[in-house]
Design a protein around this motif. Structure first.
Motif, PDB file in Angstrom:
ATOM      1  N   ARG A   2      10.790  16.278  80.028  1.00 36.65           N
ATOM      2  CA  ARG A   2       9.391  15.890  80.129  1.00 36.65           C
ATOM      3  C   ARG A   2       9.195  14.688  79.233  1.00 36.65           C
ATOM      4  N   LEU A   3       8.965  13.543  79.818  1.00 35.64           N
ATOM      5  CA  LEU A   3       8.707  12.321  79.076  1.00 35.64           C
ATOM      6  C   LEU A   3       7.330  11.817  79.461  1.00 35.64           C
ATOM      7  N   THR A   4       6.316  12.647  79.300  1.00 29.97           N
ATOM      8  CA  THR A   4       4.974  12.279  79.685  1.00 29.97           C
ATOM      9  C   THR A   4       4.197  11.812  78.478  1.00 29.97           C
ATOM     10  N   ARG A   5       3.044  11.230  78.731  1.00 28.20           N
ATOM     11  CA  ARG A   5       2.279  10.594  77.665  1.00 28.20           C
ATOM     12  C   ARG A   5       1.465  11.571  76.847  1.00 28.20           C
ATOM     13  N   ARG A   6       1.161  12.750  77.427  1.00 30.20           N
ATOM     14  CA  ARG A   6       0.291  13.659  76.696  1.00 30.20           C
ATOM     15  C   ARG A   6       0.760  15.099  76.852  1.00 30.20           C
ATOM     16  N   ALA A   7       0.431  15.911  75.876  1.00 29.44           N
ATOM     17  CA  ALA A   7       0.665  17.347  76.015  1.00 29.44           C
ATOM     18  C   ALA A   7      -0.538  17.953  76.710  1.00 29.44           C
ATOM     19  N   ALA A   8      -0.551  19.260  76.819  1.00 25.35           N
ATOM     20  CA  ALA A   8      -1.710  19.923  77.429  1.00 25.35           C
ATOM     21  C   ALA A   8      -2.880  19.835  76.461  1.00 25.35           C
ATOM     22  N   ALA A   9      -3.769  18.879  76.709  1.00 27.33           N
ATOM     23  CA  ALA A   9      -4.854  18.619  75.765  1.00 27.33           C
ATOM     24  C   ALA A   9      -5.842  19.773  75.698  1.00 27.33           C
ATOM     25  N   ALA A  10      -5.766  20.666  76.653  1.00 24.18           N
ATOM     26  CA  ALA A  10      -6.689  21.804  76.622  1.00 24.18           C
ATOM     27  C   ALA A  10      -6.485  22.662  75.395  1.00 24.18           C
ATOM     28  N   THR A  11      -5.341  22.549  74.744  1.00 25.96           N
ATOM     29  CA  THR A  11      -5.069  23.354  73.561  1.00 25.96           C
ATOM     30  C   THR A  11      -5.495  22.649  72.276  1.00 25.96           C
ATOM     31  N   ALA A  12      -6.129  21.490  72.411  1.00 23.59           N
ATOM     32  CA  ALA A  12      -6.487  20.718  71.217  1.00 23.59           C
ATOM     33  C   ALA A  12      -7.393  21.514  70.275  1.00 23.59           C
ATOM     34  N   ALA A  13      -8.326  22.272  70.866  1.00 27.71           N
ATOM     35  CA  ALA A  13      -9.226  23.061  70.018  1.00 27.71           C
ATOM     36  C   ALA A  13      -8.456  24.105  69.238  1.00 27.71           C
ATOM     37  N   LEU A  14      -7.465  24.703  69.877  1.00 22.51           N
ATOM     38  CA  LEU A  14      -6.623  25.692  69.205  1.00 22.51           C
ATOM     39  C   LEU A  14      -5.885  25.058  68.041  1.00 22.51           C
ATOM     40  N   VAL A  15      -5.326  23.863  68.277  1.00 22.19           N
ATOM     41  CA  VAL A  15      -4.614  23.162  67.214  1.00 22.19           C
ATOM     42  C   VAL A  15      -5.556  22.842  66.067  1.00 22.19           C
ATOM     43  N   THR A  16      -6.742  22.320  66.409  1.00 26.31           N
ATOM     44  CA  THR A  16      -7.694  21.926  65.376  1.00 26.31           C
ATOM     45  C   THR A  16      -8.108  23.113  64.525  1.00 26.31           C
ATOM     46  N   SER A  17      -8.375  24.247  65.153  1.00 24.90           N
ATOM     47  CA  SER A  17      -8.820  25.410  64.391  1.00 24.90           C
ATOM     48  C   SER A  17      -7.726  25.923  63.470  1.00 24.90           C
ATOM     49  N   ALA A  18      -6.494  25.860  63.949  1.00 26.96           N
ATOM     50  CA  ALA A  18      -5.390  26.321  63.110  1.00 26.96           C
ATOM     51  C   ALA A  18      -5.185  25.386  61.931  1.00 26.96           C
ATOM     52  N   LEU A  19      -5.348  24.087  62.176  1.00 26.03           N
ATOM     53  CA  LEU A  19      -5.151  23.132  61.097  1.00 26.03           C
ATOM     54  C   LEU A  19      -6.221  23.257  60.027  1.00 26.03           C
ATOM     55  N   ALA A  20      -7.392  23.694  60.447  1.00 26.39           N
ATOM     56  CA  ALA A  20      -8.459  23.857  59.469  1.00 26.39           C
ATOM     57  C   ALA A  20      -8.048  24.817  58.368  1.00 26.39           C
ATOM     58  N   THR A  22      -5.157  24.963  57.051  1.00 28.12           N
ATOM     59  CA  THR A  22      -4.177  24.379  56.156  1.00 28.12           C
ATOM     60  C   THR A  22      -4.743  23.266  55.301  1.00 28.12           C
ATOM     61  N   ALA A  23      -5.869  22.689  55.726  1.00 27.93           N
ATOM     62  CA  ALA A  23      -6.411  21.548  54.973  1.00 27.93           C
ATOM     63  C   ALA A  23      -6.913  22.036  53.617  1.00 27.93           C
ATOM     64  N   CYS A  24      -6.499  21.345  52.564  1.00 31.85           N
ATOM     65  CA  CYS A  24      -6.923  21.783  51.224  1.00 31.85           C
ATOM     66  C   CYS A  24      -7.699  20.673  50.528  1.00 31.85           C
ATOM     67  N   GLY A  25      -8.481  19.988  51.290  1.00 37.98           N
ATOM     68  CA  GLY A  25      -9.293  18.923  50.716  1.00 37.98           C
ATOM     69  C   GLY A  25     -10.086  18.294  51.814  1.00 37.98           C
ATOM     70  N   PRO A  26     -10.802  17.198  51.530  1.00 41.11           N
ATOM     71  CA  PRO A  26     -11.562  16.518  52.564  1.00 41.11           C
ATOM     72  C   PRO A  26     -10.651  16.038  53.669  1.00 41.11           C
ATOM     73  N   SER A  27     -11.229  15.815  54.875  1.00 40.69           N
ATOM     74  CA  SER A  27     -10.447  15.314  55.993  1.00 40.69           C
ATOM     75  C   SER A  27      -9.718  14.055  55.584  1.00 40.69           C
ATOM     76  N   GLY A  28      -8.431  14.009  55.912  1.00 42.05           N
ATOM     77  CA  GLY A  28      -7.623  12.843  55.589  1.00 42.05           C
ATOM     78  C   GLY A  28      -6.898  12.978  54.276  1.00 42.05           C
ATOM     79  N   ASP A  29      -7.211  13.983  53.458  1.00 43.62           N
ATOM     80  CA  ASP A  29      -6.499  14.198  52.204  1.00 43.62           C
ATOM     81  C   ASP A  29      -5.115  14.725  52.502  1.00 43.62           C
ATOM     82  N   ASP A  92       3.035  26.130  63.388  1.00 41.76           N
ATOM     83  CA  ASP A  92       3.758  25.539  62.249  1.00 41.76           C
ATOM     84  C   ASP A  92       2.788  25.003  61.203  1.00 41.76           C
ATOM     85  N   ALA A  93       1.699  24.366  61.677  1.00 40.06           N
ATOM     86  CA  ALA A  93       0.714  23.824  60.746  1.00 40.06           C
ATOM     87  C   ALA A  93       0.046  24.937  59.953  1.00 40.06           C
ATOM     88  N   ALA A  94      -0.346  25.998  60.651  1.00 38.44           N
ATOM     89  CA  ALA A  94      -1.017  27.113  59.989  1.00 38.44           C
ATOM     90  C   ALA A  94      -0.086  27.844  59.030  1.00 38.44           C
TER      91      ALA A  94
END
Length: 430
Positions: A2-20, A22-29, A92-94
């Motif tokens: 699979r050499l496509t330009r994007r992953a299944a973007a429908a899971t973006a919300a899932l990724v974002t919530s999991a990353l929340a 792991t973040a230990c500071g303001p966005s971008g820290d 992995d992020a979480a």
């Protein structure tokens, strides 16, 4: 593979919530220093996206060369299947187990960067910026965040095929296909009129990329609001409504998938359609009468820039072997290794000067080189028009609004205003 330009973007919300989590500071820290200086040593974990099955020898060779250049470093290569890749990144992020170097598309890099898990390479490795095409480097910037969050890796774009015989039959110059949208609309109306509505120019309604190529501002500069409903966006949709009414847009365009649009082109009821070298080979075997009349040109645009699909290599901002991780990510994406990869599969290097290589400029009479040369030429100045924040759900909202406007169920202005409002609501709610 699979050499496509994007992953299944429908899971973006899932990724974002999991990353929340792991973040230990303001966005971008980043949770640590952005410095990538220091000795290149230690074990680098390198994660790719469904590449080992077909390119094992290629990547093992790169790893061996890197370890030879840096004897104190070693690389552990992990390849993940395409299915569930966004969920794997989320887990992995979480769990704090994100690899040191990760293969990502811009939409997957964004939540990682927002949570401070992607290293700002403009700060940590800005000295390498001049090695990459400007558009490719900029494609790794993230809305609302300063910096660049992945080394540009391989690129792709698609040429536009057109049927010279249908152009000739309509009294249009087969050697001068439309290059701007005004020319496209004029030619499409002419073709529909002169064919008695039997031949449409196009088989699909405009996507977000079409809005971008038309010159519509898709988001505000802060990346906090979609703006595709600005007057120029409404203008584009009015044109498509006119095409549909005149028979210049295929009657099934509102429900057509890429595959059905391709069949329409192969049946010679549609005059223009995007495609690839693989499509050319199929035309030669399955539709020789079409193949004899195939023309290849760039996708129509008003900006002078084609659309670019891009992959990248992100460095984990919390890597314990940051100097080695940056060195390896750069090594994989340097000119030599990108050129070698491009000769194994139909992709294009993001490094400056690579697209001037004879491999990308000289045809040998084969279908593959015809498309390769045309695509490489357009990629030199191409940009990624699709906003990284546009999820699959938002694409559906826009597609439905476009269909309503084209059919006359809503005015183009009302349809786009409603779509932009809904997409901005989804953007805020995550």
């Amino acid at each position: 593979m699979r050499l496509t330009r994007r992953a299944a973007a429908a899971t973006a919300a899932l990724v974002t919530s999991a990353l929340a989590l792991t973040a230990c500071g303001p966005s971008g820290d980043s949770g640590g220093s952005d410095s990538a200086s220091g000795k290149v040593e230690g074990q680098v974990t390198f994660q790719t996206w469904n590449l080992k099955a077909n390119f094992k020898k290629h990547f093992e060779g790169i790893i061996a060369d890197f370890e030879k250049k840096y004897p104190d470093a070693e690389v552990k290569w992990v390849d993940q299947p395409a299915e569930g890749y966004p969920e794997k990144l989320s887990a992995d992020a979480a769990g704090g187990t994100l690899p040191d170097v990760v293969n990502v598309s811009p939409d997957l890099a964004y939540p990682l960067a927002k949570a401070g898990l992607a290293l700002d390479l403009e700060k940590a490795a800005g000295t390498y910026r001049g090695e990459y095409l400007d558009g490719a480097w900029r494609s790794q910037r993230m809305p609302g965040l300063p910096g660049v969050y992945a080394f540009p890796w391989y690129l792709n774009t698609g040429p536009m095929f057109y049927n010279k015989a249908l152009f000739t039959r309509a009294g249009l110059d087969p050697e001068k296909p439309p290059t701007t949208y005004d020319q496209l609309f004029d030619d499409a109306l002419t073709m529909a009129h002169r064919s008695g509505r039997k031949t449409a120019m196009l088989a699909g309604t405009p996507s977000i990329e079409d809005f971008g190529r038309y010159g519509v501002r898709l988001m505000n500069s802060q990346g906090t609001q979609f703006t595709f409903n600005e007057p120029k966006g409404v203008e584009l949709l009015r044109h498509y409504k006119e095409l549909y009414a005149a028979g210049a847009l295929d009657s099934q365009a509102l429900t057509a998938q890429a595959e059905s649009a391709g069949r329409k082109f192969q049946q010679q009821s549609v005059a223009m359609n995007p495609g690839s070298a693989h499509d050319l080979e199929n035309f030669k075997k399955e539709a020789p009468s079409l193949y004899r009349h195939i023309g290849i040109t760039n996708a129509v645009n008003n900006t002078g820039r084609a659309n670019m699909y891009v992959q990248g290599l992100m460095v984990n901002a919390r890597s314990k072997v940051k100097p080695a991780a940056v060195a390896f990510a750069h090594f994989v994406t340097d000119r030599k290794n990108q050129m070698a990869f491009a000769k194994e599969v139909t992709i294009f290097p993001s490094t400056k000067g690579s697209l001037d290589d004879p491999y990308f400029t000289e045809e040998d009479g084969t279908d593959a080189t015809r498309v390769r040369v045309a695509s490489a030429k357009s990629l030199k100045t191409a940009v990624n028009y699709t906003p990284v924040l546009l999820s699959d759900q938002m694409k559906t909202v826009l597609r439905n609004a476009v269909a309503k406007a084209v059919q006359g169920e809503q005015s183009p202005r009302a349809a786009l205003d409603g779509a932009a409002a809904e997409c901005n609501r989804l953007l805020k709610t995550g």
